[in-house]
Enzyme design. Structure first.
Site, PDB file in Angstrom:
ATOM      1  N   LYS A  11       0.830  -1.212   0.000  1.00 32.04           N
ATOM      2  CA  LYS A  11       0.000   0.000   0.000  1.00 32.04           C
ATOM      3  C   LYS A  11       0.868   1.267   0.000  1.00 32.04           C
ATOM      4  O   LYS A  11       2.090   1.201   0.234  1.00 32.04           O
ATOM      5  CB  LYS A  11      -0.935  -0.044   1.214  1.00 32.04           C
ATOM      6  CG  LYS A  11      -1.945  -1.201   1.165  1.00 32.04           C
ATOM      7  CD  LYS A  11      -2.921  -1.150   2.332  1.00 32.04           C
ATOM      8  CE  LYS A  11      -3.944  -2.268   2.252  1.00 32.04           C
ATOM      9  NZ  LYS A  11      -4.939  -2.189   3.374  1.00 32.04           N
ATOM     10  N   TYR A  51     -12.400  -2.435  -3.378  1.00 31.29           N
ATOM     11  CA  TYR A  51     -12.907  -2.566  -2.009  1.00 31.29           C
ATOM     12  C   TYR A  51     -14.432  -2.471  -1.954  1.00 31.29           C
ATOM     13  O   TYR A  51     -14.990  -2.069  -0.934  1.00 31.29           O
ATOM     14  CB  TYR A  51     -12.272  -1.497  -1.119  1.00 31.29           C
ATOM     15  CG  TYR A  51     -10.883  -1.846  -0.626  1.00 31.29           C
ATOM     16  CD1 TYR A  51     -10.668  -2.965   0.176  1.00 31.29           C
ATOM     17  CD2 TYR A  51      -9.779  -1.045  -0.926  1.00 31.29           C
ATOM     18  CE1 TYR A  51      -9.403  -3.290   0.653  1.00 31.29           C
ATOM     19  CE2 TYR A  51      -8.506  -1.369  -0.449  1.00 31.29           C
ATOM     20  CZ  TYR A  51      -8.330  -2.486   0.341  1.00 31.29           C
ATOM     21  OH  TYR A  51      -7.085  -2.806   0.819  1.00 31.29           O
ATOM     22  N   ASN A 114      -2.178   0.260   6.723  1.00 27.28           N
ATOM     23  CA  ASN A 114      -1.622  -0.973   7.284  1.00 27.28           C
ATOM     24  C   ASN A 114      -0.733  -1.773   6.315  1.00 27.28           C
ATOM     25  O   ASN A 114      -0.660  -3.000   6.385  1.00 27.28           O
ATOM     26  CB  ASN A 114      -2.729  -1.830   7.894  1.00 27.28           C
ATOM     27  CG  ASN A 114      -3.789  -2.229   6.892  1.00 27.28           C
ATOM     28  OD1 ASN A 114      -3.668  -1.927   5.708  1.00 27.28           O
ATOM     29  ND2 ASN A 114      -4.811  -2.923   7.350  1.00 27.28           N
ATOM     30  N   HIS A 117      -2.143  -5.487   1.551  1.00 22.70           N
ATOM     31  CA  HIS A 117      -3.407  -6.191   1.348  1.00 22.70           C
ATOM     32  C   HIS A 117      -3.088  -7.626   0.961  1.00 22.70           C
ATOM     33  O   HIS A 117      -2.098  -7.886   0.271  1.00 22.70           O
ATOM     34  CB  HIS A 117      -4.217  -5.558   0.203  1.00 22.70           C
ATOM     35  CG  HIS A 117      -5.363  -6.434  -0.227  1.00 22.70           C
ATOM     36  ND1 HIS A 117      -6.568  -6.430   0.418  1.00 22.70           N
ATOM     37  CD2 HIS A 117      -5.440  -7.394  -1.192  1.00 22.70           C
ATOM     38  CE1 HIS A 117      -7.353  -7.343  -0.147  1.00 22.70           C
ATOM     39  NE2 HIS A 117      -6.697  -7.942  -1.120  1.00 22.70           N
ATOM     40  N   GLU A 128      -9.732 -10.858  -7.297  1.00 22.96           N
ATOM     41  CA  GLU A 128      -8.746  -9.780  -7.161  1.00 22.96           C
ATOM     42  C   GLU A 128      -7.599  -9.932  -8.161  1.00 22.96           C
ATOM     43  O   GLU A 128      -7.100  -8.936  -8.687  1.00 22.96           O
ATOM     44  CB  GLU A 128      -8.230  -9.744  -5.725  1.00 22.96           C
ATOM     45  CG  GLU A 128      -9.325  -9.317  -4.738  1.00 22.96           C
ATOM     46  CD  GLU A 128      -8.901  -9.424  -3.283  1.00 22.96           C
ATOM     47  OE1 GLU A 128      -7.746  -9.817  -3.003  1.00 22.96           O
ATOM     48  OE2 GLU A 128      -9.751  -9.115  -2.414  1.00 22.96           O
TER      49      GLU A 128
HETATM   50  P1  DAT Z   1      -7.867  -6.814   5.713  1.00 19.36           P
HETATM   51  O1  DAT Z   1      -7.100  -5.792   4.904  1.00 19.36           O
HETATM   52  O2  DAT Z   1      -7.041  -7.342   6.874  1.00 19.36           O
HETATM   53  O3  DAT Z   1      -8.459  -7.915   4.881  1.00 19.36           O
HETATM   54  P2  DAT Z   1     -10.552  -5.718   5.920  1.00 19.36           P
HETATM   55  O4  DAT Z   1     -10.861  -6.467   4.662  1.00 19.36           O
HETATM   56  O5  DAT Z   1     -11.472  -5.926   7.090  1.00 19.36           O
HETATM   57  O6  DAT Z   1      -9.072  -6.035   6.426  1.00 19.36           O
HETATM   58  O7  DAT Z   1     -10.514  -4.162   5.634  1.00 19.36           O
HETATM   59  C1  DAT Z   1      -9.935  -3.668   4.440  1.00 19.36           C
HETATM   60  C2  DAT Z   1      -9.126  -2.455   4.764  1.00 19.36           C
HETATM   61  O8  DAT Z   1      -9.963  -1.419   5.262  1.00 19.36           O
HETATM   62  C3  DAT Z   1      -8.079  -2.653   5.872  1.00 19.36           C
HETATM   63  O9  DAT Z   1      -6.886  -3.228   5.390  1.00 19.36           O
HETATM   64  C4  DAT Z   1      -7.865  -1.242   6.342  1.00 19.36           C
HETATM   65  C5  DAT Z   1      -9.264  -0.648   6.233  1.00 19.36           C
HETATM   66  N1  DAT Z   1      -9.954  -0.757   7.518  1.00 19.36           N
HETATM   67  C6  DAT Z   1     -10.511  -1.865   8.062  1.00 19.36           C
HETATM   68  N2  DAT Z   1     -11.063  -1.607   9.257  1.00 19.36           N
HETATM   69  C7  DAT Z   1     -10.850  -0.284   9.487  1.00 19.36           C
HETATM   70  C8  DAT Z   1     -11.173   0.615  10.552  1.00 19.36           C
HETATM   71  N3  DAT Z   1     -11.823   0.192  11.632  1.00 19.36           N
HETATM   72  N4  DAT Z   1     -10.774   1.904  10.430  1.00 19.36           N
HETATM   73  C9  DAT Z   1     -10.122   2.339   9.338  1.00 19.36           C
HETATM   74  N5  DAT Z   1      -9.787   1.556   8.294  1.00 19.36           N
HETATM   75  C10 DAT Z   1     -10.138   0.254   8.364  1.00 19.36           C
HETATM   76 MG    MG Z   2      -9.969  -7.912   3.504  1.00 20.12          MG
END
Ligand code: DAT
Ligand code: MG
Length: 141
Positions: A11, A51, A114, A117, A128
């Site tokens: 990212k 997303y 973070n 991905h 994807e």
């Molecule tokens: P992952 O990337 O671990 O699969 P996810 O699919 O639940 O996690 O969420 C996608 C992305 O969205 C994640 O990498 C960062 C963002 N995200 C998730 N939860 C969040 C939150 N509570 N606040 C801000 N950004 C968030």
């Molecule tokens: Mg995810």
């Protein structure tokens, strides 16, 4: 376990922090091969479509803004159980909860920025990978 492919994104935060090589080393040390890769600046449409499952979440606009804020490196990783293996070495979504030694624990600062991905299932990996790559751009070896 079967050889799988999974979609990975380094990212904008990690690209800006100049840790592409360190993250690729984590993939390689875990037995994952980079079989396709491209650097790109995502449009709002491309990031939002990627997303789409999170469209109704309160963080969606922040997520799209972040993912379009600078270049990303998108890659296909291949290996035994690659989907779960990649999720393991990434660590938890929130770096504060990520196990020591995981990519997010070591290179991410907040849940919204973070570092990486990784596809979370075979179905999402298939969707994807085809969202970013044609079969002719993937080099299994
Ligand atoms: P992952 O990337 O671990 O699969 P996810 O699919 O639940 O996690 O969420 C996608 C992305 O969205 C994640 O990498 C960062 C963002 N995200 C998730 N939860 C969040 C939150 N509570 N606040 C801000 N950004 C968030
Ligand atoms: Mg995810």
């Amino acid at each position: 376990m079967a050889v799988e492919r999974t979609l990975s994104i380094i990212k904008p935060d990690a690209v800006a922090d100049n840790v592409i090589g360190k993250i690729y080393t984590r993939f390689e040390d875990a037995g994952l091969k980079v079989v396709a890769a491209k650097m790109m600046l995502l449009s709002e449409e491309k990031a939002g479509g990627f997303y789409a499952e999170h469209k109704e979440r309160p963080f969606f606009s922040e997520l799209v803004e972040f993912m379009t804020s600078g270049p990303v490196l998108v890659q296909v990783l291949e290996g035994e159980g690659a989907i779960a293996q990649n999720r393991d070495i990434m660590g938890a979504t929130n770096p504060a909860d990520a196990a020591p030694g995981t990519i997010r624990a070591d290179f991410a600062k907040e849940v919204s920025r973070n570092a990486v991905h990784g596809s979370d299932s075979a179905a999402s990996a298939a969707r994807e990978i085809s969202y970013f790559f044609s079969e002719s751009e993937i080099f299994s070896r």
